[in-house]
Design a protein around this motif. Structure first.
Motif, mmCIF file in Angstrom:
data_model
loop_
_atom_site.group_PDB
_atom_site.id
_atom_site.type_symbol
_atom_site.label_atom_id
_atom_site.label_comp_id
_atom_site.label_asym_id
_atom_site.label_seq_id
_atom_site.Cartn_x
_atom_site.Cartn_y
_atom_site.Cartn_z
ATOM 1 N N SER A 98 0.854 -1.248 0.058
ATOM 2 C CA SER A 98 -0.103 0.110 0.043
ATOM 3 C C SER A 98 0.896 1.304 0.184
ATOM 4 O O SER A 98 1.989 1.190 0.546
ATOM 5 C CB SER A 98 -1.025 0.191 1.169
ATOM 6 N N LYS A 100 0.277 5.502 0.326
ATOM 7 C CA LYS A 100 -0.572 6.556 0.462
ATOM 8 C C LYS A 100 0.324 7.988 0.458
ATOM 9 O O LYS A 100 1.543 8.001 1.065
ATOM 10 C CB LYS A 100 -1.088 6.727 1.987
ATOM 11 N N THR A 101 0.034 9.009 -0.326
ATOM 12 C CA THR A 101 0.803 10.288 -0.351
ATOM 13 C C THR A 101 0.020 11.499 0.017
ATOM 14 O O THR A 101 -1.094 11.278 0.132
ATOM 15 C CB THR A 101 0.944 10.444 -1.816
ATOM 16 N N SER A 102 0.765 12.332 0.478
ATOM 17 C CA SER A 102 0.442 13.589 1.169
ATOM 18 C C SER A 102 1.373 14.576 0.514
ATOM 19 O O SER A 102 2.404 14.709 0.947
ATOM 20 C CB SER A 102 0.416 13.614 2.648
#
Length: 127
Positions: A98, A100-102
């Motif tokens: 997995s 997830k990017t910010s």
């Protein structure tokens, strides 16, 4: 100056770095990426860390405890370059389960090193 020399001699100072204005140099995009792996066996963790050292856009890589295995700090000249890295390298890397990017909107503090004054205060209280 004497304090710095002592820290160098004792191996606490590992190097010197320029404080570069990345945006002025054309690196407009900074992204924090949370990565979960399928396997957390030591060999798999080490393999992922080695891969991160090979990716130029990854400027920092930290293994975490909890839900996320790694957090990466990435810098790119534009969103398109980061997206190419994301889809072509990171998402297709073995063992990556997995991502997830910010995207960083702005930074409020970027202070390298350690707060020596806090350490000195603690040491003076215990003396």
């Amino acid at each position: 100056m004497r304090r710095v020399r002592v820290l160098e001699e004792q191996g606490y100072i590992q190097g010197y770095h320029a404080d570069v204005d990345s945006r002025a140099l054309g690196f407009e995009v900074q992204v924090f990426v949370m990565v979960g792996l399928q396997s957390q066996a030591e060999t798999d963790l080490s393999t992922f860390e080695g891969r991160c050292r090979q990716w130029p856009l990854v400027r920092e890589c930290h293994m975490l405890n909890g839900e996320v295995d790694f957090i990466l700090k990435c810098v790119a000249p534009d969103l398109s370059t980061f997206q190419s890295f994301l889809t072509g390298d990171l998402l297709t890397a073995p063992n990556v389960a997995s991502v997830k990017t910010s995207l960083v909107i702005r930074g409020a503090k970027d202070e390298p090193g350690v707060p020596f004054d806090v350490l000195e205060e603690r040491l003076s209280r215990s003396a």
